[in-house]
Design an enzyme around this catalytic site. Structure first.
Site, PDB file in Angstrom:
ATOM      1  N   ASP A  31       0.817  -1.213   0.000  1.00  0.00           N
ATOM      2  CA  ASP A  31       0.000   0.000   0.000  1.00  0.00           C
ATOM      3  C   ASP A  31       0.852   1.264   0.000  1.00  0.00           C
ATOM      4  O   ASP A  31       0.437   2.308  -0.512  1.00  0.00           O
ATOM      5  CB  ASP A  31      -0.923   0.005   1.221  1.00  0.00           C
ATOM      6  CG  ASP A  31      -1.938  -1.125   1.169  1.00  0.00           C
ATOM      7  OD1 ASP A  31      -2.101  -1.730   0.087  1.00  0.00           O
ATOM      8  OD2 ASP A  31      -2.573  -1.411   2.210  1.00  0.00           O
ATOM      9  N   GLY A  32       2.048   1.182   0.580  1.00  0.00           N
ATOM     10  CA  GLY A  32       2.916   2.353   0.634  1.00  0.00           C
ATOM     11  C   GLY A  32       3.309   2.877  -0.733  1.00  0.00           C
ATOM     12  O   GLY A  32       3.516   4.087  -0.904  1.00  0.00           O
ATOM     13  N   ALA A  71      -7.224   1.997   7.509  1.00  0.00           N
ATOM     14  CA  ALA A  71      -5.818   2.094   7.899  1.00  0.00           C
ATOM     15  C   ALA A  71      -5.726   2.430   9.388  1.00  0.00           C
ATOM     16  O   ALA A  71      -6.255   1.699  10.223  1.00  0.00           O
ATOM     17  CB  ALA A  71      -5.109   3.141   7.030  1.00  0.00           C
ATOM     18  N   ALA A 111      -7.254   4.604  11.137  1.00  0.00           N
ATOM     19  CA  ALA A 111      -8.553   4.881  11.754  1.00  0.00           C
ATOM     20  C   ALA A 111      -9.212   3.618  12.294  1.00  0.00           C
ATOM     21  O   ALA A 111      -9.757   3.616  13.401  1.00  0.00           O
ATOM     22  CB  ALA A 111      -9.473   5.581  10.751  1.00  0.00           C
TER      23      ALA A 111
END
Length: 453
Positions: free
Chosen positions: A194-195, A317, A319
């Protein structure tokens, strides 16, 4: 709540095709259109060219313009539907006078894509071979211009790869923060986790080209493609008509107390984030104490370890780890999640995508706060400074492996093991209740057992 309309006369410079702008869908009866650039890309000016060569004031102009600027609204701003130089949402006759169903959003190319940006995961040797295979195939088979980070050219592992040497001199390079990729990239391919997608988003602070993300990292919630048959999958994308998820981003602006008018000559911090902006207490041992405003109205004061303001994409993520709900990326919303609040009743909230949030350090706060944007560019928020957060009109067009719904729920199941549990067994599988009925009592079952014995 409707957007207010501001009308004025403008000289039409830097005109581009406005047919791609969703804000002109009600104006398609005009004979020709143009779009004027605006100082703030998230508050665009929409201009209409008329057949009259004279404006209402009698002076001669190339066009007479009606300008609409987005102001405060509960509705999310209509996202720009052109992605990079040659990608856009496929035209749909049902779009006029209606809001397009997100499930019908599909990519089309109005000219063949020629340039591709390939981003790979750093410090991961396992990604090198897929990277070399992809770059070779794009250059040799597809005749595309491939951009990569300049640091890749110094990677000793790549320089020792025999397949990489023939294409070494054919690669175009860039440096983050120095080279502007706007209007140079038609298509983005990410190799990693995801990065890599977050990094690709940060490189484009306005329109983002379509992004195809391959799962070669650790988690891969945002990377739906497997690399095994990359040739077929990339070819399908280059031919167009693939499903898209428009992942909204947040525009974050920091206004400093001592520089409200830009007297020091430095532009304010102005960034787009794909996941979240986090306000926390930093190295201080004291509670974070910040005031939260919504469209100028004080909503609450946040006491705790901090506050997360996230997009629907970012809801899965940081949250969700802080107790927030998971929101599908097509939902127009902003999520506000406290981090370890000092009040058990302070639950995460979801607000409309069209509002503006303002976060300030409370006057009575014992210390300052710190802000980070998608985990990067961390800086201090002092007393009197303010952080403004709104939904940007520049989403990240993420290409789907299947479709919006299947990709998201597959990610929930594979990456987060959402609702994974052992199923309750059926009655027939319970030996002690095999011959019982709903009318049997414990006494009757005991008597039956006594007779059986």
């Amino acid at each position: 709540m409707e957007n207010s309309v501001e009308e004025e006369q403008l000289n039409c410079n830097n005109v581009t095709d406005v047919s791609t702008s969703p804000s002109t869908s009600l104006l398609l009866s005009s004979s020709s259109f143009c779009l004027c650039s605006s100082p703030d890309p998230d508050y665009p000016a929409t201009a209409i060219k008329t057949n009259n060569d004279f404006c209402s004031q009698g002076s001669s102009h190339s066009c007479c313009l009606l300008v609409k600027r987005r102001t405060r609204s509960l509705n999310a701003p209509s996202p720009i539907q052109q992605f990079g130089p040659c990608g856009r949402i496929m035209k749909n006759s049902a779009m006029v006078m209606t809001i397009q169903d997100p499930a019908s959003q599909r990519l089309t190319w109005y000219k063949p894509p020629l340039t591709v940006l390939v981003i790979k995961k750093v410090r991961d040797v396992s990604v090198l071979q897929p990277f070399v295979e992809l770059v070779n195939w794009l250059i040799v088979e597809k005749r595309m211009v491939v951009f990569v980070e300049s640091s890749i050219m110094d990677d000793q592992h790549l320089l020792n790869n025999q397949l990489f040497i023939p294409v070494f001199d054919k690669l175009m390079t860039f440096k983050e923060g120095k080279d502007d990729l706007t209007d140079k990239i038609d298509f983005i391919v990410c190799l990693g986790g995801d990065g890599t997608l977050l990094y690709a988003s940060s490189l484009f602070q306005q329109s983002v080209p379509p992004v195809m993300a391959f799962h070669l990292g650790s988690l891969g919630f945002l990377t739906p493609f497997e690399f095994d048959n990359f040739q077929e999958q990339v070819t399908n994308v280059l031919e167009g008509h693939v499903a898209l998820t428009l992942r909204s981003r947040l525009r974050c602006i920091i206004l400093r107390k001592n520089d409200q008018n830009g007297k020091d000559g430095k532009p304010p911090t102005n960034l787009l984030v794909l996941n979240e902006v986090v306000i926390d207490r930093g190295p201080s041992p004291y509670l974070s104490n910040v005031d939260l405003y919504l469209d100028g109205k004080l909503i609450t004061s946040v006491q705790g370890d901090g506050l997360i303001v996230s997009t629907p994409t970012g809801s899965t993520a940081y949250a969700v780890a802080a107790g927030a709900s998971m929101i599908h990326p097509s939902v127009p919303a902003i999520m506000v999640t406290p981090i370890c609040p000092h009040s058990l009743s302070f639950r995460p909230i979801v607000v409309p995508a069209g509002v503006e949030l303002k976060i300030m350090v409370s006057p009575e706060a014992r210390t300052t706060a710190w802000v980070s944007f998608d985990g990067r560019k961390r800086q201090e928020l002092c007393h009197g400074d303010s952080l403004r957060v709104t939904t940007s009109v520049y989403p990240v067009p993420s290409i789907c492996a299947q479709d919006q719904i299947s990709d998201w729920f597959d990610s929930l199941a594979e990456c987060l093991h959402w609702n994974v549990r052992k199923k309750q067994r059926h009655f027939d599988e319970l030996s002690d209740l095999t011959h019982s009925s709903s009318n049997d009592t414990l006494d009757s079952l005991d008597r039956q057992d006594h007779l059986d014995s």
